[in-house]
Design a protein around this motif. Structure first.
Motif, PDB file in Angstrom:
ATOM      1  N   LEU B   7       0.906  -1.153  -0.503  1.00  0.00           N
ATOM      2  CA  LEU B   7       0.350   0.029  -0.034  1.00  0.00           C
ATOM      3  C   LEU B   7       1.071   1.236   0.372  1.00  0.00           C
ATOM      4  CD1 LEU B   7      -3.124   0.008   0.029  1.00  0.00           C
ATOM      5  CD2 LEU B   7      -3.096   0.469   2.551  1.00  0.00           C
ATOM      6  N   ALA B   8       1.769   1.174   0.514  1.00  0.00           N
ATOM      7  CA  ALA B   8       2.899   2.724   0.610  1.00  0.00           C
ATOM      8  C   ALA B   8       3.546   2.212  -0.533  1.00  0.00           C
ATOM      9  CB  ALA B   8       3.515   1.624   2.212  1.00  0.00           C
ATOM     10  N   ASP B   9       4.408   1.080  -0.685  1.00  0.00           N
ATOM     11  CA  ASP B   9       5.009   1.370  -1.905  1.00  0.00           C
ATOM     12  C   ASP B   9       4.002   2.220  -3.557  1.00  0.00           C
ATOM     13  OD1 ASP B   9       6.833   0.449  -1.119  1.00  0.00           O
ATOM     14  OD2 ASP B   9       6.893  -1.358  -2.322  1.00  0.00           O
ATOM     15  N   HIS B  10       2.632   1.639  -2.978  1.00  0.00           N
ATOM     16  CA  HIS B  10       2.092   2.190  -4.376  1.00  0.00           C
ATOM     17  C   HIS B  10       1.293   3.921  -4.437  1.00  0.00           C
ATOM     18  CE1 HIS B  10      -2.138   2.084  -7.303  1.00  0.00           C
ATOM     19  NE2 HIS B  10      -2.352   3.050  -5.972  1.00  0.00           N
ATOM     20  N   LEU B  11       1.217   3.712  -3.051  1.00  0.00           N
ATOM     21  CA  LEU B  11       1.099   5.479  -2.961  1.00  0.00           C
ATOM     22  C   LEU B  11       2.022   6.558  -2.438  1.00  0.00           C
ATOM     23  CD1 LEU B  11      -1.167   4.816   0.053  1.00  0.00           C
ATOM     24  CD2 LEU B  11      -2.336   5.895  -2.336  1.00  0.00           C
ATOM     25  N   ASP B  12       3.959   5.901  -2.927  1.00  0.00           N
ATOM     26  CA  ASP B  12       4.595   6.511  -2.528  1.00  0.00           C
ATOM     27  C   ASP B  12       4.264   7.367  -1.327  1.00  0.00           C
ATOM     28  OD1 ASP B  12       7.165   7.268  -2.875  1.00  0.00           O
ATOM     29  OD2 ASP B  12       7.059   7.970  -4.353  1.00  0.00           O
TER      30      ASP B  12
END
Lengths: 338, 338
Positions: B7-12
């Protein structure tokens, strides 16, 4: 604070079983569950919710513990709904959610609270229905969970508390009735160990004594805090020895049943019998109008939430002035009933 | 299902920020929070509570979502308390706890439900106050969280539901009033989008049509579901054009205010005006006695809990027979009011 591994080692039970016991899974026998919960409490174990620990205050949840069950129907209602409304207004500022922790009347509230603590459920807790002695205070205190009590208890551990000013209600009601010439004044209080019953009865004793009168033990009536309880109160009141001429009712839900009971016996509040009670939204539909005491419940919810947050490091800065202990005023409303 | 890292990766955005946003911490700006919650929903992210995931069903908690707020005071009360009591009886068998998820009337219930899901809070959910269209159904369905609705909706996703038989109440009440000679029959229903208002009004229309009568749109009264709402209903009823002679009241809390409003106008239920309503514990204190419909609420709670558990793998074996959809009967009680 110990982790689940140390807990398992200490008990010589597998981590899986300890976890299932803490999480209330059905496949753990009661004896094992009891041992696990006891040890968890003893060692101050607090569930680690994906790294969000209760102590760090990061579940985003404030729990409001209340009793449920059929014999308290009529109580849990408008009082709590109004208080919740105020509490939520404050919590919304901080993106915190309020949940009601519902303890069935068939369950021991102390055991329930231990489970809530072991489950690591909320950042802070609001206790209601405080009893004369109440082990929940010690459980929360030992676990280091911020809490506030809506009501006092002999088990006070120095936590913040807010309580309705039942002492003030007792004084004002008794003074008024005595001034009107009543000498035999009865009181109605909840049955059971709820602390407010003791507070109220004690202060009525004292207030009557100031006037050289005594509270006849036969004129202290206990009832369930609901409409039917009030109806039974009326029947007991009417049948009482040394017929009292006035009644001060502590619980707001009993009023409507009490009126009905008097009416059936041909008695009118404010005429043959003086009645003073506590306000509820139903009061406006009673005739004759009830003389009563009305706390501002929504405001109470606001104040309680602010006081609780003032004790929680993450929010304390926002509430430097929040009172930690408060007797919440009950506004007097003059009616026709007494 | 994605983890918090994906989730963090996707949202940067950093994992810490995502976690704080999901957990409702105050130090996240609203735009970031909105993005995180949206992505969490989109990707079916479910909080991992120390390894106990919602999908695995192991928080030990069943959530009962209900609305709070001052304008519904009077409603949330005896109805829910009785239902809770039944639900808890079933949950206790499985060491599950019931918590009430309190959604403030100032908050959007759909947004609230998304947050509940993102927080990974409960193993199963009971929805109440279902609306004509209700996005909570889709949110829970997409997240794969077992749930049951107490009430129906056009947004039904095939989940189990239990609903009071308001259609049966409409039929019986209308038939009875028509048989007594009434031709101008009014109805009182809750304002807002609550589904039961639509169900009830529609069936009253149909029942009257069967008798060759019509429901005058000016005789469909909407009110807040509380005592004061009922009082206003009475005033509107009395002032209505083409004066109706009978009233069927959907909400149980409105009855006491409606009686009071009639009384003030010198009208007696069962004499000048026929009144049929829904039972509440207060009904026994009304005079003349209310003709009403009474659902067995504690039993309803038992049935709802069993139905929900029958859809949850960990408990399904215990409830092979639990009905998944049910119109819960409203028992007719003959009184003097209509």
């Amino acid at each position: 604070m110990k982790g689940i591994r140390q807990l398992a080692d200490h008990l010589d039970i597998s981590i899986g079983t300890v976890s299932r016991a803490l999480n209330g899974k059905p496949d753990v026998n009661d004896e094992t569950r009891r041992r696990v919960l006891e040890a968890a409490e003893k060692f101050g174990y607090v569930a680690n919710q994906a790294g969000r620990s209760l102590r760090k205050g990061a579940t985003g949840i404030i729990g409001f513990m209340m009793q449920t069950g059929h014999e308290i129907t009529g109580q849990g209602d408008t009082f709590f709904m109004s208080v919740f409304d105020g509490v939520q207004t404050v919590l919304a500022r901080h993106k915190l959610d309020l949940v009601a922790l519902l303890c069935s009347s068939e369950e021991d509230p102390d055991a329930y609270m231990k489970r809530v603590v072991a489950r690591g459920f909320a950042d802070g807790i609001i206790l209601s229905a405080t009893r004369y002695r109440d082990d929940r205070f010690g459980t929360l205190h030992k676990a280091g969970i911020p809490f506030i009590s809506l009501g006092r208890s002999r088990s006070d551990v120095g936590q913040p508390w807010y309580d309705l000013d039942f002492e003030g209600m007792a004084e004002t009601a008794i003074d008024r009735l005595v001034a009107k010439g009543h000498k035999k004044i009865a009181i109605g209080r909840p049955e059971g160990e709820i602390n407010l019953g003791y507070v109220f009865e004690e202060r009525c004793h004292a207030a009557l004594a100031r006037h050289g009168l005594r509270l006849d033990p036969a004129h202290v009536f206990r009832s369930r805090p609901n409409e039917s309880g009030g109806y039974k109160l009326a029947r007991n009141f009417i049948a009482a020895p040394a017929q009292p001429t006035a009644m001060v009712l502590l619980n707001e839900a009993t009023v409507i049943g009490f009126y009905r009971g008097l009416e059936e016996a041909g008695l009118t509040p404010g005429r043959e019998v003086a009645v003073i009670g506590q306000y509820s939204p139903l009061v406006q539909f009673l005739s004759p109008r009830l003389t009563c005491f009305r706390p501002a419940l929504r405001d109470l919810g606001v104040a309680v939430a602010e006081s609780l947050l003032s004790t929680m490091p993450a929010f304390a800065d926002a509430y430097p002035q929040a009172p930690r202990q408060c007797l919440w005023p009950m506004n007097f409303i003059e009616g026709e009933s007494g």
